[in-house]
Design an enzyme around this catalytic site. Structure first.
Site, PDB file in Angstrom:
ATOM      1  N   ASP A 111       3.102  -8.626   6.169  1.00 53.65           N
ATOM      2  CA  ASP A 111       4.221  -9.433   4.978  1.00 53.65           C
ATOM      3  C   ASP A 111       2.454  -9.123   4.293  1.00 53.65           C
ATOM      4  OD1 ASP A 111       4.595 -11.179   2.907  1.00 53.65           O
ATOM      5  OD2 ASP A 111       6.502 -11.839   3.836  1.00 53.65           O
ATOM      6  N   PRO A 129       3.769   3.974  -1.274  1.00 57.25           N
ATOM      7  CA  PRO A 129       3.145   5.645   0.050  1.00 57.25           C
ATOM      8  C   PRO A 129       1.748   5.793  -0.054  1.00 57.25           C
ATOM      9  CG  PRO A 129       4.506   5.626  -1.566  1.00 57.25           C
ATOM     10  CD  PRO A 129       4.293   4.870  -1.940  1.00 57.25           C
ATOM     11  N   GLY A 130       1.084   5.121  -1.036  1.00 58.00           N
ATOM     12  CA  GLY A 130      -0.579   5.144  -0.935  1.00 58.00           C
ATOM     13  C   GLY A 130      -1.608   5.791  -1.937  1.00 58.00           C
ATOM     14  N   ALA A 176       1.233  -1.141  -0.163  1.00 53.97           N
ATOM     15  CA  ALA A 176       0.112  -0.036  -0.141  1.00 53.97           C
ATOM     16  C   ALA A 176       0.739   1.408   0.473  1.00 53.97           C
ATOM     17  CB  ALA A 176      -1.217  -0.059   1.025  1.00 53.97           C
ATOM     18  N   CYS A 189       4.394  -1.581 -11.971  1.00 53.76           N
ATOM     19  CA  CYS A 189       5.128  -0.445 -13.257  1.00 53.76           C
ATOM     20  C   CYS A 189       6.516  -0.524 -14.410  1.00 53.76           C
ATOM     21  CB  CYS A 189       5.896   0.859 -12.179  1.00 53.76           C
ATOM     22  SG  CYS A 189       6.748   0.631 -10.583  1.00 53.76           S
TER      23      CYS A 189
END
Ligand SMILES: C[S@@+](CC[C@H](N)C(=O)[O-])C[C@H]1O[C@@H](n2cnc3c(N)ncnc32)[C@H](O)[C@@H]1O
Length: 443
Positions: free
Chosen positions: A304, A260-261, A258, A373
């Protein structure tokens, strides 16, 4: 061959301090393996500059590092010995000088004499002044040398081959050209309802998916709405995986990677009950700060995701998996020169383990959005296909219109692979990071 004999330093040359700082940044990145941000923090020459001089030094270093592969390709034809045999500080000055001449179009007299003068003020480069003068004079005369270098020489050969295999030659070529530009600054709004109003207030451009592209990245945190948490930075392409979840209000969702959000905040802002799972404590802390600034509510869980399990089965999971990040190298272009392609092999294993974990969290018919990405098929399509062939998943293809402005990024299988496109249609002109995403359903 460039000759050193007619070189004479001109002590009155203006602006050598900026050139020295720029070359030291280039040297720190290329010879010492630092990234540009940390080099700026540690270089005394850079830190001693102020205002416009500092900005100029950063601009030179950034231009040189974005294009260093092509600059070297072009410089290689102007120096008789291999570039690897040139003292690294001297080579850094050459690269910084070439960037001024070829990319920033600084006038020859300013670029050359100030760069030569910078050498005279740098102990470890002092003896290279003659070579720098001769090569840069020639570089100024042969102004087409950079343009005639291959676009993909901005990358090491292994990386160019990998990006071509993931994107095809045309889009890889477009991505190589895009690397020469500073990435645009995109933001995502907490409340999509007033996108046109915010775009006016911020002086930006509204993109088809609702992101806003700012015209200028200066003073971001001073802009209206930042302190109030009305928006956050997020590349337009990075905002698309959450769009593929559709309506999420009231649903139980986990974001398994998640911090940096950016995506967690999108999900929470749309009214889902969100568990935000993140393995790294410092990164979870950044997510906590972001969630606090935007006043968005989510359960923050340090764990994890391969072993964490929710208390009840979930409606949807977003898995923005750790990956080679080859689709965002334009954000740290200097980093690719110190990467070892052998390191990339570990990612598909982790990605498959995370998808298996997601299968154990979802109710039947629940949705998994998988994103990475990078355009590497080994981390994208092939991981997804292996998961589907295991029997726990079927693909729910993305259809035209779902990711507004990105229909040209739909793959034949119904996944999305965003990429700078060389095709001249309006929608294809959104310059963005390269993100792969697929939507699966738990069988
Ligand atoms: C691509 S980043 C996520 C970016 C984030 N989704 C966003 O939109 O801001 C991947 C994150 O996954 C975290 N991570 C890697 N392996 C993990 C694991 N096994 N469990 C949980 N988090 C993990 C990393 O620390 C990193 O923060």
């Amino acid at each position: 061959m460039a000759r050193a004999s007619n070189y004479r330093a001109r002590p009155e040359a203006a602006g050598w301090q900026s050139r020295l700082a720029a070359a030291q940044l280039v040297w720190a990145a290329m010879a010492k393996g630092e990234d540009l941000e940390s080099a700026m923090g540690s270089s005394p020459a850079y830190r001693s500059l102020e205002g416009a001089d500092r900005g100029f030094a950063r601009a030179i270093a950034s231009a040189a590092l974005r294009a260093v592969g092509r600059i070297d390709w072009a410089l290689g034809g102007m120096v008789q010995r291999p570039l690897a045999d040139i003292e690294p500080p001297v080579l850094a000055l050459l690269r910084a000088g070439a960037a001024q001449l070829w990319l920033m179009k600084v006038a020859e007299h300013a670029a050359v004499s100030a760069t030569v003068e910078a050498a005279a003020h740098w102990d470890v480069a002092r003896r290279g002044g003659g070579l720098i003068n001769a090569v840069l004079r020639r570089a100024a005369r042969e102004s087409g040398a950079f343009e005639s270098s291959p676009a993909e020489a901005v990358w090491p050969d292994w990386l160019a081959a990998k990006l071509r295999s993931g994107l095809g030659a045309e889009r890889a070529g477009a991505m190589a050209l895009l690397q020469l530009e500073e990435p645009a600054i995109d933001i995502t709004l907490r409340d999509a309802g007033d996108a046109a109003g915010w775009s006016d207030r911020l002086g930006g451009a509204l993109l088809p998916n609702g992101s806003i592209r700012l015209l200028d990245g200066a003073g971001l945190t001073e802009l209206p709405g930042y302190a109030e948490g009305e928006w956050w930075l997020q590349d337009v392409a990075a905002s698309l995986p959450v769009a593929l979840l559709g309506e999420v209000a009231g649903l139980a969702i986990a974001d398994l990677c998640a911090a940096p959000g950016g995506k967690a905040m999108q999900i929470a802002a749309r009214g889902a009950r969100l568990s935000a799972v993140e393995m790294s404590a410092p990164r979870l802390e950044r997510l906590r700060e972001n969630a606090a600034r935007t006043r968005l509510s989510m359960d923050l869980i340090q764990a994890d995701a391969r072993t964490w399990r929710p208390q009840a089965l979930l409606d949807a999971v977003l898995l923005d998996a750790p990956c080679s990040a080859l689709g965002v190298i334009r954000r740290h272009p200097e980093g690719v020169w110190r990467r070892d392609p052998k390191d990339l092999a570990r990612y598909p294993m982790i990605q498959r383990a995370l998808i298996d974990a997601a299968a154990a969290m979802l109710r039947q018919g629940g949705t998994l959005i998988y994103s990475v990405c990078t355009p590497s098929p080994e981390e994208g399509r092939e991981v997804v296909e292996a998961a589907i062939s295991g029997g726990a998943w079927r693909r729910r293809p993305v259809v035209a219109g779902e990711a507004r402005g990105f229909d040209h990024s739909l793959t034949p299988d119904g996944d999305l692979l965003t990429a700078p496109a060389a095709i001249a249609s309006d929608a294809a002109q959104i310059r963005c990071d390269v993100i792969y995403m697929a939507r699966l359903e738990r069988t």
